[in-house]
Design a protein around this motif. Structure first.
Motif, PDB file in Angstrom:
ATOM      1  N   GLU A 176      -2.667   3.923  -3.357  1.00  0.00           N
ATOM      2  CA  GLU A 176      -2.596   2.843  -4.349  1.00  0.00           C
ATOM      3  C   GLU A 176      -2.278   1.532  -3.644  1.00  0.00           C
ATOM      4  O   GLU A 176      -1.570   1.518  -2.642  1.00  0.00           O
ATOM      5  N   THR A 177      -2.802   0.441  -4.183  1.00  0.00           N
ATOM      6  CA  THR A 177      -2.542  -0.898  -3.656  1.00  0.00           C
ATOM      7  C   THR A 177      -2.222  -1.820  -4.820  1.00  0.00           C
ATOM      8  O   THR A 177      -2.871  -1.758  -5.859  1.00  0.00           O
ATOM      9  N   PHE A 178      -1.205  -2.664  -4.643  1.00  0.00           N
ATOM     10  CA  PHE A 178      -0.860  -3.654  -5.666  1.00  0.00           C
ATOM     11  C   PHE A 178      -0.199  -4.848  -4.980  1.00  0.00           C
ATOM     12  O   PHE A 178       0.324  -4.721  -3.875  1.00  0.00           O
ATOM     13  N   GLY A 217       4.168   4.980  -7.698  1.00  0.00           N
ATOM     14  CA  GLY A 217       3.204   5.259  -6.627  1.00  0.00           C
ATOM     15  C   GLY A 217       3.765   6.222  -5.595  1.00  0.00           C
ATOM     16  O   GLY A 217       3.070   7.139  -5.141  1.00  0.00           O
ATOM     17  N   ARG A 269       3.813   9.711  -7.014  1.00  0.00           N
ATOM     18  CA  ARG A 269       2.470  10.303  -6.932  1.00  0.00           C
ATOM     19  C   ARG A 269       2.143  10.707  -5.502  1.00  0.00           C
ATOM     20  O   ARG A 269       1.535  11.750  -5.258  1.00  0.00           O
ATOM     21  N   ARG A 305       5.989  -0.032 -10.200  1.00  0.00           N
ATOM     22  CA  ARG A 305       4.726   0.439  -9.617  1.00  0.00           C
ATOM     23  C   ARG A 305       4.972   1.171  -8.308  1.00  0.00           C
ATOM     24  O   ARG A 305       4.345   2.184  -8.008  1.00  0.00           O
ATOM     25  N   ARG A 324       0.851  -1.197   0.000  1.00  0.00           N
ATOM     26  CA  ARG A 324       0.000   0.000   0.000  1.00  0.00           C
ATOM     27  C   ARG A 324       0.881   1.239   0.000  1.00  0.00           C
ATOM     28  O   ARG A 324       1.808   1.342   0.788  1.00  0.00           O
TER      29      ARG A 324
END
Length: 127
Positions: free
Chosen positions: A93-95, A109, A112, A105, A70
């Protein structure tokens, strides 16, 4: 002599009881008005704490929960004990932590998150 010792013991027990009740009443009256059970802070520390909260800043952060990375925005200040206190936390964001493109990512992230924190801090400061 034996009666004197007995009277002394009774007197000391009553004195301890009065002291305990007095301490309990004093502690109860010092509790904060909200009723959280925590003693109220002295005026100087309350003012310092209010000023610290007013100056709280947004900062990017990240963690991993249940195999998900996260990217977070956290609004925090430094508490009375010198440790950060989080007032608010937003998930940007979550990945998946096992994502093959995790590093890209994550880097994007966090970029951002830094931009968003800068925007939020500027917005709150009135600039």
């Amino acid at each position: 002599m034996l009666i004197g010792v007995g009277e002394l013991v009774v007197f000391l027990v009553l004195l301890a009881l009065v002291g305990t009740v007095g301490w309990w009443v004093w502690s109860y009256l010092r509790r904060d008005a909200v009723g959280s059970g925590a003693p109220a802070l002295p005026a100087r520390e309350r003012a310092w704490l209010a000023e610290s909260i007013a100056r709280a800043r947004w900062a990017p952060a990240h963690d991993e929960v249940d195999g998900q990375t996260r990217v977070l925005l956290r609004r925090s200040y430094t508490g009375l004990d010198g440790r950060p206190v989080v007032l608010e936390e937003r998930v940007l964001e979550t990945f998946p932590a096992q994502d093959p493109s995790w590093e890209a990512r994550f880097t994007e992230g966090m970029a951002r998150a830094r931009f968003r924190c800068s925007y939020l801090n500027d917005e709150e400061s009135g600039s």
